[in-house]
Design a protein around this motif. Structure first.
Motif, PDB file in Angstrom:
ATOM      1  N   ILE A   1      66.786  71.360 -37.104  1.00  0.00           N
ATOM      2  CA  ILE A   1      66.291  70.054 -36.619  1.00  0.00           C
ATOM      3  C   ILE A   1      66.580  69.031 -37.709  1.00  0.00           C
ATOM      4  O   ILE A   1      66.013  69.097 -38.802  1.00  0.00           O
ATOM      5  CB  ILE A   1      64.785  70.091 -36.298  1.00  0.00           C
TER       6      ILE A   1
ATOM      7  N   GLY B   1      70.801  68.236 -45.441  1.00  0.00           N
ATOM      8  CA  GLY B   1      70.114  69.529 -45.381  1.00  0.00           C
ATOM      9  C   GLY B   1      70.447  70.269 -44.100  1.00  0.00           C
ATOM     10  O   GLY B   1      70.899  71.419 -44.110  1.00  0.00           O
TER      11      GLY B   1
ATOM     12  N   ILE C   1      70.061  69.606 -33.968  1.00  0.00           N
ATOM     13  CA  ILE C   1      69.508  68.485 -33.200  1.00  0.00           C
ATOM     14  C   ILE C   1      69.345  67.292 -34.134  1.00  0.00           C
ATOM     15  O   ILE C   1      68.812  67.450 -35.242  1.00  0.00           O
ATOM     16  CB  ILE C   1      68.104  68.852 -32.655  1.00  0.00           C
TER      17      ILE C   1
ATOM     18  N   GLU D   1      68.420  62.853 -34.018  1.00  0.00           N
ATOM     19  CA  GLU D   1      68.101  61.719 -33.143  1.00  0.00           C
ATOM     20  C   GLU D   1      68.732  60.403 -33.577  1.00  0.00           C
ATOM     21  O   GLU D   1      68.595  59.395 -32.885  1.00  0.00           O
ATOM     22  CB  GLU D   1      66.587  61.548 -33.035  1.00  0.00           C
TER      23      GLU D   1
ATOM     24  N   CYS E   1      73.069  57.262 -49.327  1.00  0.00           N
ATOM     25  CA  CYS E   1      74.135  57.510 -50.316  1.00  0.00           C
ATOM     26  C   CYS E   1      75.432  56.785 -49.977  1.00  0.00           C
ATOM     27  O   CYS E   1      75.997  56.082 -50.814  1.00  0.00           O
ATOM     28  CB  CYS E   1      74.472  59.002 -50.397  1.00  0.00           C
TER      29      CYS E   1
ATOM     30  N   SER F   1      75.367  52.764 -49.512  1.00  0.00           N
ATOM     31  CA  SER F   1      75.027  52.108 -50.787  1.00  0.00           C
ATOM     32  C   SER F   1      76.211  52.190 -51.746  1.00  0.00           C
ATOM     33  O   SER F   1      76.513  51.230 -52.450  1.00  0.00           O
ATOM     34  CB  SER F   1      73.756  52.695 -51.410  1.00  0.00           C
ATOM     35  N   LYS F   2      76.907  53.330 -51.726  1.00  0.00           N
ATOM     36  CA  LYS F   2      78.060  53.437 -52.629  1.00  0.00           C
ATOM     37  C   LYS F   2      79.212  52.548 -52.159  1.00  0.00           C
ATOM     38  O   LYS F   2      79.973  52.029 -52.976  1.00  0.00           O
ATOM     39  CB  LYS F   2      78.521  54.886 -52.763  1.00  0.00           C
TER      40      LYS F   2
ATOM     41  N   ALA G   1      64.814  70.060 -41.102  1.00  0.00           N
ATOM     42  CA  ALA G   1      65.470  69.233 -42.138  1.00  0.00           C
ATOM     43  C   ALA G   1      65.383  67.790 -41.671  1.00  0.00           C
ATOM     44  O   ALA G   1      66.388  67.122 -41.466  1.00  0.00           O
ATOM     45  CB  ALA G   1      66.915  69.673 -42.305  1.00  0.00           C
TER      46      ALA G   1
ATOM     47  N   ASN H   1      65.334  50.310 -47.371  1.00  0.00           N
ATOM     48  CA  ASN H   1      66.743  50.585 -47.694  1.00  0.00           C
ATOM     49  C   ASN H   1      67.645  50.226 -46.510  1.00  0.00           C
ATOM     50  O   ASN H   1      68.792  49.791 -46.700  1.00  0.00           O
ATOM     51  CB  ASN H   1      66.923  52.059 -48.067  1.00  0.00           C
TER      52      ASN H   1
ATOM     53  N   ILE I   1      66.662  53.286 -55.952  1.00  0.00           N
ATOM     54  CA  ILE I   1      67.115  52.330 -54.934  1.00  0.00           C
ATOM     55  C   ILE I   1      67.034  50.905 -55.484  1.00  0.00           C
ATOM     56  O   ILE I   1      67.956  50.107 -55.315  1.00  0.00           O
ATOM     57  CB  ILE I   1      66.272  52.447 -53.644  1.00  0.00           C
TER      58      ILE I   1
ATOM     59  N   ARG J   1      59.636  57.436 -51.059  1.00  0.00           N
ATOM     60  CA  ARG J   1      59.855  57.764 -49.645  1.00  0.00           C
ATOM     61  C   ARG J   1      58.839  58.793 -49.177  1.00  0.00           C
ATOM     62  O   ARG J   1      58.298  59.552 -49.973  1.00  0.00           O
ATOM     63  CB  ARG J   1      61.294  58.269 -49.451  1.00  0.00           C
TER      64      ARG J   1
ATOM     65  N   LEU K   1      57.389  65.968 -34.590  1.00  0.00           N
ATOM     66  CA  LEU K   1      57.856  67.368 -34.605  1.00  0.00           C
ATOM     67  C   LEU K   1      56.892  68.293 -33.867  1.00  0.00           C
ATOM     68  O   LEU K   1      57.225  69.426 -33.570  1.00  0.00           O
ATOM     69  CB  LEU K   1      57.871  67.860 -36.054  1.00  0.00           C
TER      70      LEU K   1
ATOM     71  N   VAL L   1      63.885  72.366 -45.449  1.00  0.00           N
ATOM     72  CA  VAL L   1      64.739  72.027 -46.600  1.00  0.00           C
ATOM     73  C   VAL L   1      64.854  70.509 -46.767  1.00  0.00           C
ATOM     74  O   VAL L   1      64.592  69.753 -45.830  1.00  0.00           O
ATOM     75  CB  VAL L   1      66.176  72.595 -46.417  1.00  0.00           C
TER      76      VAL L   1
ATOM     77  N   ASP M   1      64.520  66.530 -48.062  1.00  0.00           N
ATOM     78  CA  ASP M   1      63.492  65.531 -48.397  1.00  0.00           C
ATOM     79  C   ASP M   1      62.133  65.832 -47.766  1.00  0.00           C
ATOM     80  O   ASP M   1      61.124  65.293 -48.202  1.00  0.00           O
ATOM     81  CB  ASP M   1      63.930  64.137 -47.891  1.00  0.00           C
TER      82      ASP M   1
ATOM     83  N   LEU N   1      67.238  64.343 -53.083  1.00  0.00           N
ATOM     84  CA  LEU N   1      68.662  64.160 -53.351  1.00  0.00           C
ATOM     85  C   LEU N   1      69.469  64.895 -52.294  1.00  0.00           C
ATOM     86  O   LEU N   1      69.103  66.007 -51.883  1.00  0.00           O
ATOM     87  CB  LEU N   1      69.023  64.728 -54.725  1.00  0.00           C
TER      88      LEU N   1
END
Ligand code: FAD
Ligand code: NAI
Length: 472
Positions: free
Chosen positions: A10, A15, A33, A35, A54, A57-58, A149, A170, A191, A279, A286, A317, A319, A326
């Motif tokens: 999910i 991740g 899955i 969204e 990531c 922003s880069k 995830a 962000n 950030i 964050r 869920l 897994v 955040d 990361l």
């Protein structure tokens, strides 16, 4: 009838999508899955990282760095530019293209690896005979193994919701349509510094308000001090030790009332305000409570060292669990979980996860800081080499910063490597490899590094641990 899979991931951020691909590579029947919607309502896999983190922003950091070089560095190379300007719309469109290419790349990888992708919100329905049923829109999927995830979202200041016009997370910070004359940032974390750099380079007057009395407290002190000096010199205004009070918005912009480090009441008036104060894990929607999935007081899913939740067959897994937020940490956990599900011995070495802050100069590190080593009472030796003494850095015209290596006083094993300077984001990889192989500083000192290269600064820092730098 539910559609059956061996594994359901999910979330298709770093991740989830990496876990799904690795599980499919190992011969499992996998669904993923997600969204996230693109501007047309279609799927946009890749999560925060690809869509509002990531990657975009880069892209903006790169564009703004080109602009800054053109404005301030080209002249010394004898390159004469007239009528320099910035087309923010075009810069944003380029960023959107980079994001879209990454979204499409992930959809391609799903096809290539035979991962079935479902676009929509995944939500636990029930646990039944060792299976979990997950609803996505009208469909119901079922699997014995579920990898959650679901990532994280920006934390707002209490009572100050993001309107993404004046008060930006962000997401809004990456979509600003014209260079704001003044920009405020709450939080001088990763950030804050990256986004502040983008808009400062393009001409905004940027003020950062940070609650902590020290700048970048998690970074090695010597490196943080050097970076702080460089940012101030560039014109970033950073106020430490502040207490942010009321934030009001109106036609004239945003006003932030705050108390400075001396306890004096102050106000900051800016066109736009980015709030980057950390964050929060995404678990809403869920139906974690419906199946008894345990969350902690922050709303993060509780996992053990191997990413097992309290429910058999349910893993989490990235955040949404403990540890650094990361992308590469999320990926490593995703791979390890897929391998554990397939009966292998997945492993994540939390001691060798690199950190990079993509400012200019870049900041990168792996392992322990000098202050951590002091606090733990470990005897260590330090070697430092400044980029000022590196030929390639001089040729690049970018000599800010240094490489610093910390090694055990007795065994010489490398315990931490810290950098601030040009391309530190790339240079740190050598240090990660060295630490993963438990190298000594002498190992790096004895390895031949190409000349002229920035990586010679790493070799020289290793030589400096033994007080035998050759070029400084
Ligand atoms: P996410 O990337 O957040 O992905 C989770 C996905 O799950 C999302 O697509 C979400 O829509 C989806 N989802 C959530 N709930 C459900 C549900 N119930 N059903 C279906 N889908 C759901 N990290 C770095 O390593 N390097 C960087 O340079 C870097 N830069 C960053 C810059 C910014 C501005 C930000 C905000 C973050 C940055 N990060 C960076 C952090 C990085 O983005 C995250 O650590 C990473 O994205 C976490 O991956 P994840 O898979 O855990 O979650
Ligand atoms: P952060 O945790 O890096 O920094 C937040 C900062 O805000 C801290 O310095 C904190 O002391 C400060 N703060 C908190 N509350 C405050 C308040 N009320 N007033 C003033 N200051 C306050 O969080 P950030 O910058 O939001 O980024 C979130 C995460 O995203 C990062 O921790 C990182 O994991 C990830 N990220 C990674 C990047 C990278 O790897 N290059 C780039 C951007 C984000």
């Amino acid at each position: 009838m539910p559609k059956n899979f061996d594994v359901i991931a999910i979330g298709a951020g770093p991740g989830g999508y990496i876990a799904a691909i690795r599980a499919a590579q190992l011969g499992l029947k996998v669904a993923c899955i997600d969204e996230w919607k693109n501007g047309m309502g279609g799927p946009a896999p890749g999560g925060t990282c690809t869509n509002v983190g990531c990657i975009p922003s880069k892209a903006l950091l790169q564009s703004s760095e080109h602009y800054e070089h053109a404005a301030h560095s080209f002249a010394e190379h004898g390159i004469v530019l007239k009528d320099l300007g910035i087309d923010v719309k075009k810069m944003q469109a380029r960023k959107d293209t980079v994001v879209r290419q990454n979204n499409e790349g992930i959809l391609y990888l799903f096809k290539k690896n035979k991962v079935t992708f479902f676009h929509g919100r995944g939500s636990f329905v029930k646990a039944l005979d060792g299976h979990y049923e997950i609803a996505v829109g009208e469909e119901v999927l079922s699997a014995r193994q579920v990898i959650v995830a679901t990532g994280s979202s920006a934390r707002a200041l209490p009572g100050v919701p993001f309107d993404e016009e004046q008060v930006l997370s962000n997401d809004g910070a990456l979509r600003i349509a014209a260079v704001p004359r003044t920009l405020g940032l709450i939080g001088s974390g990763v950030i804050g510094l990256e986004m502040g750099s983008v808009w400062r380079r393009l001409g905004s007057q940027v003020t950062v308000l940070e609650a902590l009395p020290v700048f970048l407290g998690v970074v090695d002190e010597q490196i943080a001090k050097e970076a702080h000096k460089a940012f101030i010199k560039q014109g970033l205004k950073i106020e430490l030790g502040v207490k942010v009070g009321e934030v009001t918005t109106g036609q004239g912009g945003v006003t932030v009332a705050y108390e400075d480090a001396q306890g004096q009441a102050q106000t900051l008036g800016v066109d736009k305000l980015i709030v980057s104060i950390g964050r929060v894990p995404n678990t809403l929607g869920l139906n974690a409570e419906g199946v008894g999935l345990q969350l902690d007081e922050r709303g993060a899913i509780v996992v053990d060292a191997e990413c097992r939740t309290n429910l058999p067959g349910v893993w989490a897994v990235g955040d949404v669990v403990r540890g650094p937020m990361l992308a590469h940490k999320a990926e490593e956990e995703g791979v390890a979980v897929a391998e554990r599900i397939a009966g292998q011995h997945g492993h994540v070495d939390f001691n060798t996860i690199p950190w990079v802050i993509y400012t200019s100069p870049e900041i990168a590190w792996v392992g322990q800081t000098e202050q951590q080593l002091k606090a733990s009472g470990r005897d260590y030796k330090a070697g430092v080499f400044p980029f000022m003494a590196n030929g390639r850095a001089r040729a690049l015209g970018d000599t800010t910063g240094m490489v610093k290596i910390l090694a055990d006083a007795a065994t010489d094993e490398i315990l931490g490597v810290h950098m601030v300077g040009p391309l530190a984001s790339e240079l740190i990889a050598e240090a990660v490899v060295a630490m993963a192989f438990r190298a000594s500083s002498e190992d790096i000192a004895r390895i031949c590094h190409a000349h002229p290269s920035l990586s010679e600064a790493t070799k020289e820092a290793a030589l400096a641990v033994d007080k035998r730098s050759l070029n400084f």
